[in-house]
Design a protein around this motif. Sequence first.
Motif, PDB file in Angstrom:
ATOM      1  N   GLY A   1       0.625 -23.633  66.771  1.00 55.45           N
ATOM      2  CA  GLY A   1      -0.701 -24.078  67.207  1.00 55.45           C
ATOM      3  C   GLY A   1      -1.817 -23.421  66.424  1.00 55.45           C
ATOM      4  O   GLY A   1      -2.789 -24.069  66.033  1.00 55.45           O
ATOM      5  N   PHE A   2      -1.687 -22.135  66.171  1.00 53.16           N
ATOM      6  CA  PHE A   2      -2.701 -21.406  65.411  1.00 53.16           C
ATOM      7  C   PHE A   2      -2.808 -21.947  63.985  1.00 53.16           C
ATOM      8  O   PHE A   2      -3.902 -22.203  63.480  1.00 53.16           O
ATOM      9  CB  PHE A   2      -2.349 -19.919  65.408  1.00 53.16           C
ATOM     10  N   LEU A   3      -1.661 -22.165  63.329  1.00 48.41           N
ATOM     11  CA  LEU A   3      -1.679 -22.681  61.960  1.00 48.41           C
ATOM     12  C   LEU A   3      -2.232 -24.094  61.889  1.00 48.41           C
ATOM     13  O   LEU A   3      -2.969 -24.431  60.950  1.00 48.41           O
ATOM     14  CB  LEU A   3      -0.272 -22.632  61.365  1.00 48.41           C
ATOM     15  N   LEU A   4      -1.928 -24.934  62.862  1.00 50.48           N
ATOM     16  CA  LEU A   4      -2.471 -26.294  62.860  1.00 50.48           C
ATOM     17  C   LEU A   4      -3.979 -26.292  63.049  1.00 50.48           C
ATOM     18  O   LEU A   4      -4.685 -27.091  62.437  1.00 50.48           O
ATOM     19  CB  LEU A   4      -1.805 -27.131  63.943  1.00 50.48           C
ATOM     20  N   HIS A   5      -4.481 -25.410  63.893  1.00 48.25           N
ATOM     21  CA  HIS A   5      -5.923 -25.340  64.072  1.00 48.25           C
ATOM     22  C   HIS A   5      -6.625 -24.845  62.801  1.00 48.25           C
ATOM     23  O   HIS A   5      -7.716 -25.311  62.469  1.00 48.25           O
ATOM     24  CB  HIS A   5      -6.270 -24.456  65.267  1.00 48.25           C
ATOM     25  N   ILE A   6      -6.008 -23.921  62.098  1.00 45.04           N
ATOM     26  CA  ILE A   6      -6.588 -23.460  60.833  1.00 45.04           C
ATOM     27  C   ILE A   6      -6.574 -24.584  59.798  1.00 45.04           C
ATOM     28  O   ILE A   6      -7.558 -24.790  59.077  1.00 45.04           O
ATOM     29  CB  ILE A   6      -5.840 -22.217  60.318  1.00 45.04           C
ATOM     30  N   LEU A   7      -5.464 -25.330  59.718  1.00 49.53           N
ATOM     31  CA  LEU A   7      -5.402 -26.457  58.780  1.00 49.53           C
ATOM     32  C   LEU A   7      -6.455 -27.507  59.113  1.00 49.53           C
ATOM     33  O   LEU A   7      -7.090 -28.063  58.218  1.00 49.53           O
ATOM     34  CB  LEU A   7      -4.009 -27.089  58.795  1.00 49.53           C
ATOM     35  N   PHE A   8      -6.657 -27.801  60.397  1.00 48.84           N
ATOM     36  CA  PHE A   8      -7.685 -28.750  60.807  1.00 48.84           C
ATOM     37  C   PHE A   8      -9.064 -28.249  60.402  1.00 48.84           C
ATOM     38  O   PHE A   8      -9.902 -29.008  59.923  1.00 48.84           O
ATOM     39  CB  PHE A   8      -7.620 -28.959  62.318  1.00 48.84           C
ATOM     40  N   LEU A   9      -9.290 -26.970  60.590  1.00 48.17           N
ATOM     41  CA  LEU A   9     -10.573 -26.374  60.234  1.00 48.17           C
ATOM     42  C   LEU A   9     -10.842 -26.511  58.738  1.00 48.17           C
ATOM     43  O   LEU A   9     -11.932 -26.894  58.324  1.00 48.17           O
ATOM     44  CB  LEU A   9     -10.585 -24.903  60.642  1.00 48.17           C
ATOM     45  N   ILE A  10      -9.833 -26.253  57.931  1.00 45.02           N
ATOM     46  CA  ILE A  10     -10.008 -26.285  56.479  1.00 45.02           C
ATOM     47  C   ILE A  10     -10.084 -27.720  55.947  1.00 45.02           C
ATOM     48  O   ILE A  10     -10.979 -28.055  55.178  1.00 45.02           O
ATOM     49  CB  ILE A  10      -8.870 -25.513  55.790  1.00 45.02           C
ATOM     50  N   LEU A  11      -9.157 -28.572  56.369  1.00 48.52           N
ATOM     51  CA  LEU A  11      -9.053 -29.905  55.783  1.00 48.52           C
ATOM     52  C   LEU A  11     -10.060 -30.897  56.352  1.00 48.52           C
ATOM     53  O   LEU A  11     -10.669 -31.666  55.606  1.00 48.52           O
ATOM     54  CB  LEU A  11      -7.637 -30.452  55.973  1.00 48.52           C
ATOM     55  N   ASP A  12     -10.252 -30.902  57.652  1.00 54.20           N
ATOM     56  CA  ASP A  12     -11.104 -31.922  58.251  1.00 54.20           C
ATOM     57  C   ASP A  12     -12.567 -31.501  58.329  1.00 54.20           C
ATOM     58  O   ASP A  12     -13.454 -32.315  58.124  1.00 54.20           O
ATOM     59  CB  ASP A  12     -10.592 -32.261  59.647  1.00 54.20           C
ATOM     60  N   MET A  13     -12.814 -30.245  58.606  1.00 52.96           N
ATOM     61  CA  MET A  13     -14.192 -29.801  58.782  1.00 52.96           C
ATOM     62  C   MET A  13     -14.773 -29.147  57.538  1.00 52.96           C
ATOM     63  O   MET A  13     -15.925 -28.731  57.542  1.00 52.96           O
ATOM     64  CB  MET A  13     -14.276 -28.845  59.966  1.00 52.96           C
ATOM     65  N   ASN A  14     -13.961 -29.013  56.479  1.00 52.30           N
ATOM     66  CA  ASN A  14     -14.393 -28.424  55.212  1.00 52.30           C
ATOM     67  C   ASN A  14     -15.002 -27.034  55.387  1.00 52.30           C
ATOM     68  O   ASN A  14     -16.026 -26.696  54.807  1.00 52.30           O
ATOM     69  CB  ASN A  14     -15.384 -29.345  54.491  1.00 52.30           C
ATOM     70  N   GLN A  15     -14.366 -26.235  56.236  1.00 53.95           N
ATOM     71  CA  GLN A  15     -14.793 -24.858  56.463  1.00 53.95           C
ATOM     72  C   GLN A  15     -13.730 -23.924  55.917  1.00 53.95           C
ATOM     73  O   GLN A  15     -12.558 -24.215  55.957  1.00 53.95           O
ATOM     74  CB  GLN A  15     -14.953 -24.596  57.958  1.00 53.95           C
ATOM     75  N   LEU A  16     -14.146 -22.808  55.416  1.00 51.56           N
ATOM     76  CA  LEU A  16     -13.205 -21.792  54.992  1.00 51.56           C
ATOM     77  C   LEU A  16     -12.855 -20.922  56.185  1.00 51.56           C
ATOM     78  O   LEU A  16     -13.698 -20.659  57.034  1.00 51.56           O
ATOM     79  CB  LEU A  16     -13.789 -20.941  53.876  1.00 51.56           C
ATOM     80  N   PHE A  17     -11.618 -20.464  56.251  1.00 54.66           N
ATOM     81  CA  PHE A  17     -11.191 -19.604  57.352  1.00 54.66           C
ATOM     82  C   PHE A  17     -11.711 -18.202  57.122  1.00 54.66           C
ATOM     83  O   PHE A  17     -11.551 -17.640  56.058  1.00 54.66           O
ATOM     84  CB  PHE A  17      -9.676 -19.601  57.462  1.00 54.66           C
ATOM     85  N   LYS A  18     -12.332 -17.653  58.132  1.00 55.48           N
ATOM     86  CA  LYS A  18     -12.826 -16.283  58.103  1.00 55.48           C
ATOM     87  C   LYS A  18     -12.259 -15.557  59.309  1.00 55.48           C
ATOM     88  O   LYS A  18     -12.045 -16.142  60.354  1.00 55.48           O
ATOM     89  CB  LYS A  18     -14.355 -16.245  58.158  1.00 55.48           C
ATOM     90  N   PHE A  19     -12.017 -14.276  59.154  1.00 61.10           N
ATOM     91  CA  PHE A  19     -11.423 -13.528  60.241  1.00 61.10           C
ATOM     92  C   PHE A  19     -12.396 -13.296  61.393  1.00 61.10           C
ATOM     93  O   PHE A  19     -11.993 -12.925  62.477  1.00 61.10           O
ATOM     94  CB  PHE A  19     -10.862 -12.193  59.745  1.00 61.10           C
ATOM     95  N   ASP A  20     -13.687 -13.540  61.193  1.00 60.15           N
ATOM     96  CA  ASP A  20     -14.603 -13.399  62.309  1.00 60.15           C
ATOM     97  C   ASP A  20     -14.553 -14.607  63.244  1.00 60.15           C
ATOM     98  O   ASP A  20     -15.189 -14.620  64.289  1.00 60.15           O
ATOM     99  CB  ASP A  20     -16.038 -13.168  61.823  1.00 60.15           C
ATOM    100  N   PHE A  21     -13.753 -15.645  62.887  1.00 61.86           N
ATOM    101  CA  PHE A  21     -13.533 -16.769  63.785  1.00 61.86           C
ATOM    102  C   PHE A  21     -12.604 -16.381  64.921  1.00 61.86           C
ATOM    103  O   PHE A  21     -12.570 -17.029  65.945  1.00 61.86           O
ATOM    104  CB  PHE A  21     -12.920 -17.962  63.051  1.00 61.86           C
ATOM    105  N   LEU A  22     -11.794 -15.360  64.728  1.00 63.05           N
ATOM    106  CA  LEU A  22     -10.801 -14.994  65.731  1.00 63.05           C
ATOM    107  C   LEU A  22     -11.407 -14.361  66.926  1.00 63.05           C
ATOM    108  O   LEU A  22     -12.119 -13.725  67.242  1.00 63.05           O
ATOM    109  CB  LEU A  22      -9.746 -14.049  65.124  1.00 63.05           C
TER     110      LEU A  22
END
Length: 55
Positions: free
Chosen positions: A34-55
């Motif tokens: 679930g965590f990995l799918l949400h990160i992939l959605f964030l990167i691919l669909d919303m065009n956002q880079l993953f940052k550790f302050d999202f956690l």
Amino acid sequence: MIALSEYFLQRSARRIGFGVFILLQLKILYEGIGFLLHILFLILDMNQLFKFDFL
């Protein structure tokens, strides 16, 4: 969309892991999927880079 793909991945992981892993290990595997799918959605669909302050 994200919940459907998460459900299919978790269902197949449960079938593969049944009898091999204990219940706690399967639950951790579900949460990781679930965590990995949400990160992939964030990167691919919303065009956002993953940052550790999202956690």
